[in-house]
Design an enzyme around this catalytic site. Sequence first.
Site, PDB file in Angstrom:
ATOM      1  N   ASP A   8     -39.381 -31.142   8.172  1.00  0.00           N
ATOM      2  CA  ASP A   8     -38.850 -30.611   9.423  1.00  0.00           C
ATOM      3  C   ASP A   8     -37.685 -29.685   9.082  1.00  0.00           C
ATOM      4  OD1 ASP A   8     -38.688 -30.218  12.147  1.00  0.00           O
ATOM      5  OD2 ASP A   8     -38.368 -32.320  12.649  1.00  0.00           O
ATOM      6  N   HIS A  60     -42.629 -28.547  11.552  1.00  0.00           N
ATOM      7  CA  HIS A  60     -41.691 -28.020  12.543  1.00  0.00           C
ATOM      8  C   HIS A  60     -42.331 -26.952  13.413  1.00  0.00           C
ATOM      9  CE1 HIS A  60     -38.202 -26.394  14.493  1.00  0.00           C
ATOM     10  NE2 HIS A  60     -38.445 -25.206  13.953  1.00  0.00           N
ATOM     11  N   HIS A 105     -33.899 -35.263  11.685  1.00  0.00           N
ATOM     12  CA  HIS A 105     -32.769 -35.158  12.605  1.00  0.00           C
ATOM     13  C   HIS A 105     -32.692 -36.359  13.521  1.00  0.00           C
ATOM     14  CE1 HIS A 105     -35.786 -34.262  15.658  1.00  0.00           C
ATOM     15  NE2 HIS A 105     -36.354 -33.500  14.734  1.00  0.00           N
ATOM     16  N   HIS A 117     -33.172 -34.326  19.037  1.00  0.00           N
ATOM     17  CA  HIS A 117     -34.243 -34.383  20.028  1.00  0.00           C
ATOM     18  C   HIS A 117     -35.326 -35.324  19.517  1.00  0.00           C
ATOM     19  CE1 HIS A 117     -35.846 -31.485  17.135  1.00  0.00           C
ATOM     20  NE2 HIS A 117     -37.044 -31.745  17.619  1.00  0.00           N
ATOM     21  N   GLU A 135     -38.337 -39.396  15.899  1.00  0.00           N
ATOM     22  CA  GLU A 135     -39.593 -38.897  15.332  1.00  0.00           C
ATOM     23  C   GLU A 135     -39.939 -39.689  14.076  1.00  0.00           C
ATOM     24  OE1 GLU A 135     -39.215 -34.679  14.791  1.00  0.00           O
ATOM     25  OE2 GLU A 135     -38.821 -34.327  16.924  1.00  0.00           O
TER      26      GLU A 135
END
Length: 266
Positions: A8, A60, A105, A117, A135
């Site tokens: 990502d 991503h 992240h 997010h 995620e």
Amino acid sequence: MKVFICADIEGTAGIVDWEETIRGERGWEEFRELMTLEVLAACEGARAAGATEVVVKDAHDSGRNILVGRLPDYVRVVRSWSGHPDQMMFGIDETFDAAVFTGHHSRAGTEDNPLAHTSNQKISCMYLNGKPASEFTINALCAARYGVPSVFLSGDEGICAEVAGEVPGIVTVETLKGYGNGSNSIAPQRAQKLIREGVERALRQDNKTRMPDVKGPFEVKIEFTNPVTAYQSSWYPGVKTAGPRTITYAADDFFEILRALRFIKG
């Protein structure tokens, strides 16, 4: 040894603004290169630990970020999106020995990264069996379905702390910490060095226990940022409305959770 890398960008060292993550926007070219260099460092670490094959999923946004010409000859790369429920982990199967995560992240609703997010910016929070899910939470369970342990992650301070609780013993590299719309990051070259060393160290461990429990039942709850997305997602078979912006979906098999998420995330 065969290693899967889920790559990502929002946890890449130095990143701070959405513009730097979006294909074609100002700053993206710089950070697609830095993302690539972190992936390359992970590949080199895997190779040093004895990997004979490495598969990289460009996970991503468009799935077309990594500069594939920089990858060594023992690497295969999965680009763009097939539509398969494994999504960010598409390409993994029972033949892999380990899963590695770069550029990851913090989840939606946290303050450890200005780009925090979960899946997209329509989701304000996602829960799995009552606990907030990132995620990584979903991806590590996806890997575990195939019997593949999650052994390494690089990304912001918040996600590193969170995954340590979900997969005890996982090796992590903290690249940055968020403060409002700003971040405090280590230098990219430092991150690449630590990732290379960290992946090698992780793969030399006994990783048989580095897997979350994939035994059901499971319930996913999604709180959206607006009621429109929640209403649209509520039409997936089995989805229940749990509030003006919230839906739930339950299943015994985690693959059914993955299949549902493929359609209901908005």
